[in-house]
Design an enzyme around this catalytic site. Sequence first.
Site, mmCIF file in Angstrom:
data_model
loop_
_atom_site.group_PDB
_atom_site.id
_atom_site.type_symbol
_atom_site.label_atom_id
_atom_site.label_comp_id
_atom_site.label_asym_id
_atom_site.label_seq_id
_atom_site.Cartn_x
_atom_site.Cartn_y
_atom_site.Cartn_z
ATOM 1 N N CYS A 27 0.816 -1.221 0.000
ATOM 2 C CA CYS A 27 0.000 0.000 0.000
ATOM 3 C C CYS A 27 0.849 1.270 0.000
ATOM 4 O O CYS A 27 0.314 2.368 -0.152
ATOM 5 C CB CYS A 27 -0.926 0.013 1.208
ATOM 6 S SG CYS A 27 -2.087 -1.350 1.234
ATOM 7 N N HIS A 76 -2.457 7.048 4.584
ATOM 8 C CA HIS A 76 -3.019 5.918 3.835
ATOM 9 C C HIS A 76 -4.375 5.571 4.447
ATOM 10 O O HIS A 76 -4.516 5.471 5.665
ATOM 11 C CB HIS A 76 -2.057 4.731 3.909
ATOM 12 C CG HIS A 76 -2.617 3.470 3.351
ATOM 13 N ND1 HIS A 76 -3.254 3.428 2.133
ATOM 14 C CD2 HIS A 76 -2.650 2.205 3.848
ATOM 15 C CE1 HIS A 76 -3.656 2.189 1.907
ATOM 16 N NE2 HIS A 76 -3.310 1.431 2.923
ATOM 17 N N ASN A 125 -9.971 0.530 1.693
ATOM 18 C CA ASN A 125 -8.530 0.588 1.455
ATOM 19 C C ASN A 125 -8.265 0.269 -0.014
ATOM 20 O O ASN A 125 -8.455 -0.861 -0.448
ATOM 21 C CB ASN A 125 -7.832 -0.421 2.374
ATOM 22 C CG ASN A 125 -6.324 -0.439 2.201
ATOM 23 O OD1 ASN A 125 -5.780 0.148 1.273
ATOM 24 N ND2 ASN A 125 -5.641 -1.134 3.093
HETATM 25 N N1 COA Z 1 -17.409 -8.778 10.802
HETATM 26 C C1 COA Z 1 -17.696 -9.246 12.031
HETATM 27 N N2 COA Z 1 -16.766 -9.766 12.841
HETATM 28 C C2 COA Z 1 -15.501 -9.817 12.406
HETATM 29 C C3 COA Z 1 -15.132 -9.345 11.119
HETATM 30 C C4 COA Z 1 -16.152 -8.819 10.312
HETATM 31 N N3 COA Z 1 -15.918 -8.332 9.074
HETATM 32 N N4 COA Z 1 -13.816 -9.520 10.963
HETATM 33 C C5 COA Z 1 -13.358 -10.074 12.089
HETATM 34 N N5 COA Z 1 -14.377 -10.257 12.960
HETATM 35 C C6 COA Z 1 -14.341 -10.836 14.290
HETATM 36 C C7 COA Z 1 -13.202 -11.799 14.496
HETATM 37 O O1 COA Z 1 -13.544 -13.079 14.033
HETATM 38 C C8 COA Z 1 -13.028 -11.764 15.987
HETATM 39 O O2 COA Z 1 -13.998 -12.591 16.575
HETATM 40 P P1 COA Z 1 -13.633 -13.503 17.845
HETATM 41 O O3 COA Z 1 -13.256 -12.537 18.912
HETATM 42 O O4 COA Z 1 -14.916 -14.227 18.081
HETATM 43 O O5 COA Z 1 -12.502 -14.355 17.391
HETATM 44 C C9 COA Z 1 -13.359 -10.330 16.355
HETATM 45 O O6 COA Z 1 -14.092 -9.791 15.234
HETATM 46 C C10 COA Z 1 -12.144 -9.466 16.597
HETATM 47 O O7 COA Z 1 -11.225 -9.693 15.571
HETATM 48 P P2 COA Z 1 -9.879 -8.898 15.464
HETATM 49 O O8 COA Z 1 -9.118 -9.367 14.283
HETATM 50 O O9 COA Z 1 -9.184 -8.909 16.808
HETATM 51 O O10 COA Z 1 -10.440 -7.446 15.237
HETATM 52 P P3 COA Z 1 -9.672 -6.091 15.208
HETATM 53 O O11 COA Z 1 -10.286 -5.186 16.165
HETATM 54 O O12 COA Z 1 -8.192 -6.293 15.244
HETATM 55 O O13 COA Z 1 -10.036 -5.557 13.770
HETATM 56 C C11 COA Z 1 -9.100 -5.312 11.593
HETATM 57 C C12 COA Z 1 -9.658 -6.286 12.621
HETATM 58 C C13 COA Z 1 -8.681 -6.113 10.361
HETATM 59 C C14 COA Z 1 -10.165 -4.328 11.215
HETATM 60 C C15 COA Z 1 -7.901 -4.589 12.210
HETATM 61 O O14 COA Z 1 -7.009 -5.486 12.806
HETATM 62 C C16 COA Z 1 -7.161 -3.777 11.209
HETATM 63 O O15 COA Z 1 -7.694 -2.870 10.627
HETATM 64 N N6 COA Z 1 -5.874 -4.068 11.004
HETATM 65 C C17 COA Z 1 -5.085 -3.384 10.038
HETATM 66 C C18 COA Z 1 -5.441 -3.914 8.713
HETATM 67 C C19 COA Z 1 -5.012 -3.023 7.608
HETATM 68 O O16 COA Z 1 -5.337 -1.873 7.618
HETATM 69 N N7 COA Z 1 -4.316 -3.596 6.638
HETATM 70 C C20 COA Z 1 -3.887 -2.945 5.502
HETATM 71 C C21 COA Z 1 -2.757 -2.042 5.841
HETATM 72 S S1 COA Z 1 -1.995 -1.580 4.386
#
Ligand code: COA
Length: 329
Positions: free
Chosen positions: A116, A256, A286
């Site tokens: 990205c 970003h 994104n």
């Molecule tokens: N809808 C509902 N629930 C979801 C979900 C969705 N789309 N995606 C994940 N979950 C659930 C998970 O299964 C998990 O459930 P559990 O607790 O029963 O296991 C719970 O939500 C929490 O998951 P987690 O991965 O800890 O959530 P988070 O708060 O870390 O958010 C992201 C996940 C991906 C949004 C976050 O980690 C993020 O934005 N990371 C950076 C990603 C990014 O920007 N990447 C590109 C950079 S270039």
Amino acid sequence: MFKGIPAEIAGIGIFIPEKILSNADLEKIVDTSDEWITTRTGIKERRIAPDDMATSDMMKRAADIAIERSGINPDDIQLVIGCTATPDMPFPSTACLVQHKLGLQNAAAFDLQAGCSGFLYGLTIASQFIASGAVKAVLVLGGETLSRIQNWEDRSTCVLFGDGAGAAVIAPAKEGSGILNFSISADGAFADALKVPAGGSLMPATEETVKNHMHAVHMDGRDVFRQAVTKMPEAALKALEELGMTVEDIDHFIPHQANIRIIESVGKRLGIPEEKTIVNLQKYGNTSCASLPIALCEAVESGRIKKGDTILLTAIGAGLAWGSIILKW
Ligand code: COA
């Protein structure tokens, strides 16, 4: 640290596909909710490219606008840098395909892969070709068709990404404008945090890899999150300090567009007020390499960014690769 002939963005353009995929639409595809996506990411909808369009087609449409706005003779564009994680194909480069579509006979062309951060890396490289006097103008393309590499059964990734493209013509700066400084970094120790595992020399395509969604985005969201909120501020501060500037000198902060919680955390760490931060991820999700040019172009088109304003760009992506650019519009 920027040295040599100052370089500026002489023209910028974008292409946004018309088709909208809303959080409500996603609720019908995977086990998710508008509430979860909105509170955890800030994203409300994203765009999906039409089936008959590839990354190079969207880049071409954005470049037509950028070149026209730059007022630069296309014959003076001597380099095309294609920044994308979703090239039309492994080779030839998408930059070569766009160079041909645009008829840029005098331009060399290549793709760069910095996740990205691609557009930010691309701007940096372009600025150095201008700084050295090696070329008259460079076309930097940032485009993605991320909808084509999603596992639509994986709710933790498929809700995050969208399609789109941006393009910028980089040329010697007019008095007082241009790229003031950049800082780019990488750390391959985090390579597993964000990747498309198959389709390369490590894991060539087989029936098995296709069946197991190994050609789609795999991500450790928490790890990427943790790195993003520390590495983006570090890069921004390094670029500022080398110039003897502080965040007070910044008029607009364009991070970003990956996740609103990352953006807010980076802004807080830097001490940049919300009103200086440009956010459009609620509309596009994104878009990886298209994220910065779309945000920048929309802010210029709306009149929010004005001539002489100082802008801080920052990005992080697969690699991990990250960086910042400070420029005067
Ligand atoms: N809808 C509902 N629930 C979801 C979900 C969705 N789309 N995606 C994940 N979950 C659930 C998970 O299964 C998990 O459930 P559990 O607790 O029963 O296991 C719970 O939500 C929490 O998951 P987690 O991965 O800890 O959530 P988070 O708060 O870390 O958010 C992201 C996940 C991906 C949004 C976050 O980690 C993020 O934005 N990371 C950076 C990603 C990014 O920007 N990447 C590109 C950079 S270039």
